[in-house]
Design a protein around this motif. Structure first.
Motif, PDB file in Angstrom:
ATOM      1  N   ASN A 150     -34.314  15.493 -49.980  1.00 55.05           N
ATOM      2  CA  ASN A 150     -34.105  14.049 -49.946  1.00 55.05           C
ATOM      3  C   ASN A 150     -34.674  13.410 -48.672  1.00 55.05           C
ATOM      4  OD1 ASN A 150     -32.228  14.463 -47.931  1.00 55.05           O
ATOM      5  ND2 ASN A 150     -30.446  14.255 -49.277  1.00 55.05           N
ATOM      6  N   TYR A 182     -26.405   9.462 -61.717  1.00 52.16           N
ATOM      7  CA  TYR A 182     -27.273   8.536 -60.975  1.00 52.16           C
ATOM      8  C   TYR A 182     -26.822   7.093 -61.214  1.00 52.16           C
ATOM      9  CZ  TYR A 182     -31.281   5.789 -59.561  1.00 52.16           C
ATOM     10  OH  TYR A 182     -32.067   4.849 -58.976  1.00 52.16           O
ATOM     11  N   LYS A 195     -24.109   3.935 -58.737  1.00 57.15           N
ATOM     12  CA  LYS A 195     -24.331   2.532 -58.353  1.00 57.15           C
ATOM     13  C   LYS A 195     -23.026   1.728 -58.382  1.00 57.15           C
ATOM     14  CE  LYS A 195     -29.032   2.387 -60.205  1.00 57.15           C
ATOM     15  NZ  LYS A 195     -29.810   1.905 -61.357  1.00 57.15           N
ATOM     16  N   CYS A 228     -41.630   5.915 -51.239  1.00 58.41           N
ATOM     17  CA  CYS A 228     -40.367   5.206 -50.975  1.00 58.41           C
ATOM     18  C   CYS A 228     -39.147   6.117 -51.107  1.00 58.41           C
ATOM     19  CB  CYS A 228     -40.216   4.012 -51.918  1.00 58.41           C
ATOM     20  SG  CYS A 228     -39.882   4.473 -53.645  1.00 58.41           S
ATOM     21  N   LYS A 229     -39.314   7.254 -51.763  1.00 58.83           N
ATOM     22  CA  LYS A 229     -38.266   8.277 -51.911  1.00 58.83           C
ATOM     23  C   LYS A 229     -37.095   7.852 -52.809  1.00 58.83           C
ATOM     24  CE  LYS A 229     -38.826  10.221 -47.260  1.00 58.83           C
ATOM     25  NZ  LYS A 229     -38.090  10.504 -46.052  1.00 58.83           N
ATOM     26  N   ILE A 230     -37.220   6.725 -53.500  1.00 57.27           N
ATOM     27  CA  ILE A 230     -36.096   6.295 -54.347  1.00 57.27           C
ATOM     28  C   ILE A 230     -35.830   7.314 -55.462  1.00 57.27           C
ATOM     29  CG2 ILE A 230     -35.383   4.525 -56.048  1.00 57.27           C
ATOM     30  CD1 ILE A 230     -36.575   2.459 -54.107  1.00 57.27           C
ATOM     31  N   CYS A 231     -36.897   7.915 -55.977  1.00 59.72           N
ATOM     32  CA  CYS A 231     -36.723   8.902 -57.061  1.00 59.72           C
ATOM     33  C   CYS A 231     -35.900  10.102 -56.600  1.00 59.72           C
ATOM     34  CB  CYS A 231     -38.073   9.359 -57.601  1.00 59.72           C
ATOM     35  SG  CYS A 231     -39.126  10.147 -56.370  1.00 59.72           S
ATOM     36  N   LYS A 269     -33.255  10.108 -55.124  1.00 60.35           N
ATOM     37  CA  LYS A 269     -31.826   9.879 -55.336  1.00 60.35           C
ATOM     38  C   LYS A 269     -31.332  10.467 -56.650  1.00 60.35           C
ATOM     39  CE  LYS A 269     -31.360   5.840 -52.434  1.00 60.35           C
ATOM     40  NZ  LYS A 269     -31.323   4.389 -52.384  1.00 60.35           N
ATOM     41  N   CYS A 317     -38.383   5.299 -60.798  1.00 59.85           N
ATOM     42  CA  CYS A 317     -39.492   4.886 -59.925  1.00 59.85           C
ATOM     43  C   CYS A 317     -39.784   3.386 -60.088  1.00 59.85           C
ATOM     44  CB  CYS A 317     -40.753   5.684 -60.251  1.00 59.85           C
ATOM     45  SG  CYS A 317     -42.174   5.148 -59.279  1.00 59.85           S
TER      46      CYS A 317
END
Lengths: 189, 597
Positions: free
Chosen positions: A106, B350, B354, B548-551, B553, B585
């Motif tokens: 991560n 996931y 939220k 962005c590294k969101i994936c 998560k 993504c």
């Protein structure tokens, strides 16, 4: 006297199969053998380990910290994590390969740098490019047999019947590639 | 014949040699492989039960009807099965019966470290404890003889290292045992109070007879090494003691451990200047030795928790520290287990993540307990099998006492855990007007213990097709009015469904319907339901990835962030094309392989 070999790696790398083949070879050679493993995490990318102990008579199936003659690690960080299982004067065999964990994936914590450079001075170390050769053979799953080949050479156990044990442990259609991988392992030491 | 077998495999061999007719279990580490190995013998009926209580009850029935029967479970499973066990202890058996408890000193895969040797004393039933694979096999065969001779179920206590360690086993011959023709035995099996009172005396008589047996049992013996120190031990601890002390001490090896042999132990203690009790978990032997008025060294010296491995014994008894190579802790970080690539739980957790601020998550036992860690951090508590639904209900009742409460409880468990004891909990929630959000993650298998079949998987243990329990129909029959069954890999649908449930002020059930990526067996009709399952791969279009590294998560182990290139790549060896990352993504940089043009 008994001998202790600890196999470590990451779930899915075939460490348990390698340890099982090792056991079969030793039993055929007339040793008393015990093997221990902790299940459950092998298919979930967790750290895994198998322990093989052999000799004239073996009681405990587990290898304690500071008592392994050989630590054979299929992954760099797992070698570093388990170094304290090696006795002083023990031997480390390590696959020159990195596998990220959830923590390094991560991006918050980087995969540690210079692992091999840092640990190689602490024990007699053999670095095996098993991943590279397995890729060249076209199947990453044979990393375990390459590592096992290297181990067989280091143990000076070429006179034992490894081929028979490998034959009994892998599916016939994968026998050829596994035997090739095993010989590559031998040639790397 | 000789073979290298794990303790679990050896027990299965013993069950075969003892000509057992019927075996049942619920999967649980470290006991699971016992029944799996038994099931390979066509001579034995082997069945997965829906829980441990049911397993033991089926086995009790098989014994009453005249067959030799067998049940195995992990230590906490015996808690579930304790109700029938304690009365079965009164009635005794017709066909011999053995119950394996697989304990977990050190808690490798369990929520507690309870010492089930106490159950033998508590239920007043004989107990055996093997130390290795050979004994696991031999003792099982003998346990059936004892069960029939002493008219009692035998508790067979193993631990993780006995179950999962392999050693060489010399096989014996199978002894054919005939079924005992059924006869109604009202005074033996109908445990109404009047009969229970009579049986109670029989239990006491049996224990007295077993006390005599214990003194001369072949499983309890002395190893005299002409020493001044004596060691009393049982189970794997005996092997550890032999490893640590070698021939410098004498041993009293106990294999038949309830009732313990008073005279044998007394005489042994009298012979030596110093007595060590080497045992894991509770001071079970130690307390007995002390009641006999003998001095011994036990838990006042050794740790009360964890495994009594040779290094522990050497450290505490011999002040020897094994000096190994020093660890450099800067060279590694943790490697916790995580959801597999393609795990159907990923998409659900996931999206649920939220809503973290609005919800409290009541967890349960199964793979989804892995959501406790990074990157999900999605669990407020976890107690035992099936407790998510019921503990969630109780918690919601208390939270709602505050008129301003906005927090909602989301109780989460899997299909097998729902069948195990979750059903009872859900009935209770409906009956008492609860308003929790109840999530059944149906992956069509018992995942955590290695993909065992269950009442929803479509298969029985020995391979035949079976009825597939319709969870949706069942939940509706219980009285849940709000039920949705969704594909957890469709993130938009998951999100919309969670929002729907949060808006309701009555109890709801969300069933996520997608098989475990490791599920081994499928029915033809399954393939119609799960389109293109695991047949594709997802790839990253390098130019579109912004790093962005969101994936990440999603917590998928196939996604690898390349720190040099500052982009994500997908490991094609492990990706199975579940599309969760593709939907996450924000830059459309992930596509199905071959579909990027």
């Amino acid at each position: 006297m008994s001998n202790s070999i600890k196999f470590v790696g990451v779930g899915g790398q075939g460490t348990i199969l390698a340890a099982k083949i090792m056991c079969a070879v030793l039993i055929n050679a007339g040793y008393d053998v015990k093997m221990s493993e902790i299940h459950g995490m092998s298919q979930r990318n967790g750290s895994v380990s198998s322990e093989v102990r052999y000799g004239e008579k073996v009681y405990s199936p587990v290898i304690e910290k500071g008592s392994a003659d050989i630590l054979i690690s299929f992954e760099q960080m797992e070698a570093a994590r388990n170094m304290d299982y090696l006795k002083k004067g023990g031997i480390l065999i390590v696959n020159n390969h990195k596998i990220n964990s959830m923590i390094t994936l991560n991006g918050k914590t980087p995969y540690p740098k210079n692992i091999i450079e840092s640990i190689r001075g602490k024990a007699k170390t053999y670095i095996i490019d098993a991943q590279k050769y397995a890729n060249e053979l076209g199947n990453v799953k044979v990393v375990n047999l390459i590592m096992l080949g290297a181990l067989s050479k280091i143990l000076d156990s070429r006179h034992l019947d490894w081929e028979k044990a490998i034959k009994e442990s892998v599916k016939p259609r994968f026998l050829d590639i596994n035997l090739k991988a095993f010989s590559i392992g031998i040639s790397q030491v | 014949m000789k073979k290298i077998l794990s303790g679990n495999e050896a027990v299965a061999r013993g069950v075969y040699e003892a000509s057992v007719h019927y075996a049942s279990a619920y999967p649980g580490t470290p006991s699971t492989e016992i029944l799996q190995n038994i099931s390979t013998h066509d001579e034995i009926i082997a069945e997965w039960a829906s829980n441990e209580k049911v397993a033991l009850e089926t086995v009790i029935g098989a014994s009453i009807a005249g067959g030799r029967s067998f049940a195995s479970m992990k230590h906490v499973g015996v808690n579930v099965a304790a109700d029938p066990l304690f009365t079965f202890a009164y009635t005794g058996v017709t066909g011999g019966c053995v119950l394996v408890t697989a304990d977990e000193p050190g808690m490798h895969s369990s929520q507690n470290e309870q010492d089930n040797r106490n159950y033998a004393k508590f239920a007043k039933i004989p107990m055996m404890e093997p130390s290795n694979s050979q004994e696991s096999k031999d003792m099982i065969v003998d346990a059936y003889e004892l069960s029939e001779e002493y008219n009692s179920v035998v508790l067979f206590r193993m631990t993780t290292r006995v179950c999962h360690s392999k050693g060489i086993v010399e096989f014996g011959n199978r002894k054919e045992v005939k079924l005992i023709p059924y006869e109604k035995k009202f005074d033996k099996y109908v445990a109404v109070p009047a009969i229970g009172r009579k049986l109670r005396h029989k239990v006491e008589e049996r224990i007295n007879r077993l006390k005599v047996y214990s003194e001369t049992s072949k499983w309890n013996y002395e190893v005299d090494n002409n020493s001044t120190t004596g060691v009393i031990s049982s189970g794997i601890s005996y092997e550890y003691a032999k490893e640590a002390f070698g021939e410098t001490v004498s041993y009293l090896k106990l294999g038949f451990t309830y009732p313990l042999p008073s005279k044998l132990i007394s005489d042994f203690c009298d012979k030596y200047d110093k007595i060590f009790i080497i045992e894991e978990n509770d001071p079970y032997i130690e307390d007995f030795v002390k009641i006999l008025g003998k001095e011994c060294i036990g838990k006042d010296l050794f740790p009360y928790t964890g495994e009594m491995t040779p290094d522990v014994i050497k450290k505490y008894a011999l002040s020897q520290n094994l000096d190994g190579i020093e660890l450099d802790e800067d060279l590694f970080v943790g490697r916790p287990p995580t959801f597999c690539s393609g795990c159907p739980h990923r998409g659900f957790f996931y999206e649920l993540g939220k809503k973290r601020k609005q919800i409290i998550v009541a967890g349960d036992i199964g793979c989804y307990s892995l959501a406790v860690g990074e990157p999900y951090n999605m669990m407020d508590w976890l107690i035992c099998m099936g407790a998510s639904l019921s503990s969630g209900h109780g918690a919601q009742k208390i939270l709602d006492l505050d008129p301003n409460n906005k927090k909602r409880i989301v109780s989460i468990l899997g299909d097998s855990t729902f069948f195990h004891t979750g059903i009872n909990s859900l009935i209770n929630t409906v009956y008492n007007g609860g308003n929790t959000i109840n999530v059944i993650l149906d992956n069509r298998t018992t995942g955590m213990t290695g993909q065992q079949d269950n009442p929803g998987s479509g298969f029985k243990l020995q391979g035949d097709y079976s009825t597939i329990l319709d969870i949706e129909a069942m939940v509706k029959a219980i009285g849940i009015k709000h039920v949705r069954r969704i594909n957890p890999n469709d993130l938009e649908l998951v999100k919309e469904t969670i929002n729907w449930a949060l808006e309701l002020d009555e109890a709801s059930v969300i069933i996520t319907d997608w098989p475990c990526v490791l599920k081994k067996k499928y029915r033809e009709e399954d393939f119609g339901l799960y389109n293109d399952m695991w047949k594709t791969k997802d790839i990253v279009i390098e130019d579109k990835c912004t790093g962005c590294k969101i994936c990440l998560k999603s917590g998928c182990p196939s996604l690898i962030f390349d720190p040099e290139n500052k982009k994500v790549i997908i490991d094609s060896n492990t990706c199975v094309g579940c599309d969760v990352c593709l939907q996450i993504c924000p830059f459309d940089a992930i596509v199905k392989e071959g579909l990027d043009e």
